[in-house]
Design an enzyme around this catalytic site. Structure first.
Site, short mmCIF file in Angstrom:
data_model
loop_
_atom_site.label_atom_id
_atom_site.label_comp_id
_atom_site.label_asym_id
_atom_site.label_seq_id
_atom_site.Cartn_x
_atom_site.Cartn_y
_atom_site.Cartn_z
N CYS A 1 -10.18 5.16 8.34
CA CYS A 1 -9.63 4.91 7.01
C CYS A 1 -8.90 3.57 6.98
O CYS A 1 -9.07 2.77 6.05
CB CYS A 1 -8.68 6.05 6.62
SG CYS A 1 -7.97 5.86 4.97
N LEU B 1 -4.10 4.43 -3.43
CA LEU B 1 -5.51 4.80 -3.45
C LEU B 1 -5.65 6.30 -3.63
O LEU B 1 -5.03 7.08 -2.90
CB LEU B 1 -6.18 4.39 -2.13
CG LEU B 1 -6.10 2.92 -1.75
CD1 LEU B 1 -6.86 2.69 -0.45
CD2 LEU B 1 -6.62 2.03 -2.86
N CYS C 1 -5.47 13.95 6.01
CA CYS C 1 -5.18 14.15 4.58
C CYS C 1 -6.16 15.07 3.88
O CYS C 1 -5.78 15.85 3.01
CB CYS C 1 -5.10 12.81 3.86
SG CYS C 1 -6.66 11.89 3.78
N ASP D 1 7.87 6.30 3.97
CA ASP D 1 7.74 5.02 4.68
C ASP D 1 7.31 3.88 3.76
O ASP D 1 7.98 2.86 3.65
CB ASP D 1 6.76 5.17 5.85
CG ASP D 1 7.22 6.20 6.87
OD1 ASP D 1 8.44 6.31 7.09
OD2 ASP D 1 6.37 6.90 7.43
N SER D 2 6.17 4.06 3.09
CA SER D 2 5.68 2.99 2.22
C SER D 2 6.58 2.81 1.00
O SER D 2 6.71 1.70 0.47
CB SER D 2 4.23 3.27 1.78
OG SER D 2 4.11 4.51 1.14
N ALA E 1 0.87 -1.18 0.00
CA ALA E 1 0.00 0.00 0.00
C ALA E 1 0.90 1.23 0.00
O ALA E 1 1.57 1.51 1.00
CB ALA E 1 -0.90 -0.01 1.23
N MET E 2 0.94 1.97 -1.10
CA MET E 2 1.87 3.08 -1.28
C MET E 2 1.14 4.42 -1.23
O MET E 2 0.33 4.72 -2.12
CB MET E 2 2.64 2.94 -2.59
CG MET E 2 3.46 1.66 -2.69
SD MET E 2 4.39 1.55 -4.24
CE MET E 2 5.61 2.86 -3.99
N SER E 3 1.44 5.22 -0.21
CA SER E 3 0.81 6.53 -0.08
C SER E 3 1.57 7.62 -0.82
O SER E 3 1.06 8.72 -1.00
CB SER E 3 0.74 6.92 1.40
OG SER E 3 2.05 7.15 1.90
#
Length: 380
Positions: free
Chosen positions: A120, A52, A217, A32-33, A26-28
């Site tokens: 979320c 997402l 966000c 970190d991701s 899961a890449m924001s």
């Protein structure tokens, strides 16, 4: 004489080679991701990056320090291109609005102090995205959260991060045992954020020096009131500021401009003793203020409990634990008295100030790093 050999497990806990292990990350778009994805790709895993798109709110789109919108999607894509794994962007705006934003607005107007990041994780990332990962035939899903997953006698357990300053357990208490079996948190054992940034530099990632996200966000610059005003215009209706003894002390320009425990900016100066917001009544359009001692809470009603202990919550009349009632506070000694499998009364051995409905109450083992789950504080 032949010997029985247990198959060797890879770093994600599977008895096969990394190349045969598919992991959705899961890449924001944050560091970190991105480091998690790069690390697993370098180890030879079959990595699939998924980002997402959760909102597109004009001013929020280009906001520094947010996640899951325009610039961050671009950053995630660049990391995937550099490390050579596929990357997909999924439009979850409608799901996010229904599952997170609308409840945030309604909860805030109800006098609560909501934590939409938990919802979320619970309703979007660890539900819909996790199911998407399974549809992609992944063996597991990895995220950049600072928390640890350890395997105990009865399966996967949730544990605090090695770096207490980065620990995100408060925001992940609602992760279920079934989800824990599928999730991986490769950064949880790191002792500082500096280690993460050093790894990003090692992999040559463009996000190595990218600032951390600070605000919710979809709330630009931390301005809750402006977002609520757009979603629920009636929330800006004026009303009265009332003392707990019934005296009307002044007028306000909307309950959305106040939070439990607030002292400054009340617009009722000239009083001998300082007053604090002790209650918000959105229906009556009233902000109730009182002395500081009224903020001290000893008994906290909790519901929607996600219990992660080995024995059922109701197997005991009382559990002696440590709890967090706000993300920024250290755990404090408490006693959980179960009412049902999903509801309990929590007694704080030392009263806390500013305990607010809408916040989470997260349960910790006082003798280890393990997290026993938690629930949502309500008005009782």
């Amino acid at each position: 004489m032949s010997l029985d050999h247990k198959p060797q497990l890879n770093s994600l806990g599977f008895a096969k080679s990394p190349a045969d292990t598919r992991v959705v990350v899961a890449m924001s778009g944050g560091v970190d991701s991105s480091v998690v994805a790069a690390m697993l790709a370098e180890e030879g895993y079959d990595v699939v990056g998924v980002t997402l798109q959760l909102y597109d709110h004009g001013a929020a789109l280009a906001k520094k320090g947010a996640c899951c919108a325009g610039l961050d999607i671009h950053d995630a894509r660049r990391v995937a291109e550099k490390m050579g794994f596929p990357h997909y962007v999924l439009d979850y705006e409608n799901i996010f609005k229904d599952a997170v934003i609308d409840e945030f607005a309604d909860s805030y107007l109800g006098g609560a102090t909501p934590v939409p990041c938990i919802r979320c994780n619970e309703r979007v990332k660890f539900k819909d995205l996790l199911e998407t990962a399974k549809d992609l035939e992944a063996d597991c899903m990895a995220t950049g959260h600072y928390i640890q997953r350890k395997v105990g006698m009865q399966g996967a357990e949730l544990h605090s991060a090695a770096d207490a300053a980065r620990d995100q357990s408060y925001f992940l208490f609602s992760t279920t045992p079934e989800q824990l079996e599928f999730l991986r948190f490769p950064l949880g054992h790191l002792t500082s954020k500096a280690e993460t940034r050093a790894l990003a530099a090692k992999y040559g990632l463009s996000v190595a020096d990218k600032p951390d996200s600070q605000d919710i966000c979809f709330v630009p610059n931390g301005d809750y009131a402006s977002v609520i005003r757009k979603l629920r215009p009636e929330a800006a209706d004026p009303g009265e500021i009332v003392h707990v003894d019934g005296r009307v002390l002044g007028q306000h320009a909307g309950v959305i401009n106040y939070t439990i425990g607030q002292r400054r900016g009340l617009g009722i100066g000239g009083l001998a003793d300082p007053l604090y917001v002790v209650k918000l009544d959105a229906d009556a359009k009233t902000v109730v203020v009182g002395p500081k001692e009224m903020l001290a809470t000893r008994t906290v009603p909790v519901r929607e409990i996600n219990w992660l202990g080995d024995a059922p919550l109701t197997s005991r009349d009382a559990w002696h634990v440590a709890v967090k009632v706000r993300s920024t506070r250290p755990p404090t000694d408490a006693i959980i008295r179960p009412i049902s499998e999903t509801e309990a009364s929590v007694e704080l051995l030392t009263p806390e100030e500013g305990v607010s409905p809408g916040q989470a109450c997260v349960f910790y083992d006082p003798d280890s790093s393990r997290i026993f789950g938690g629930g949502w504080i309500h008005k009782g």
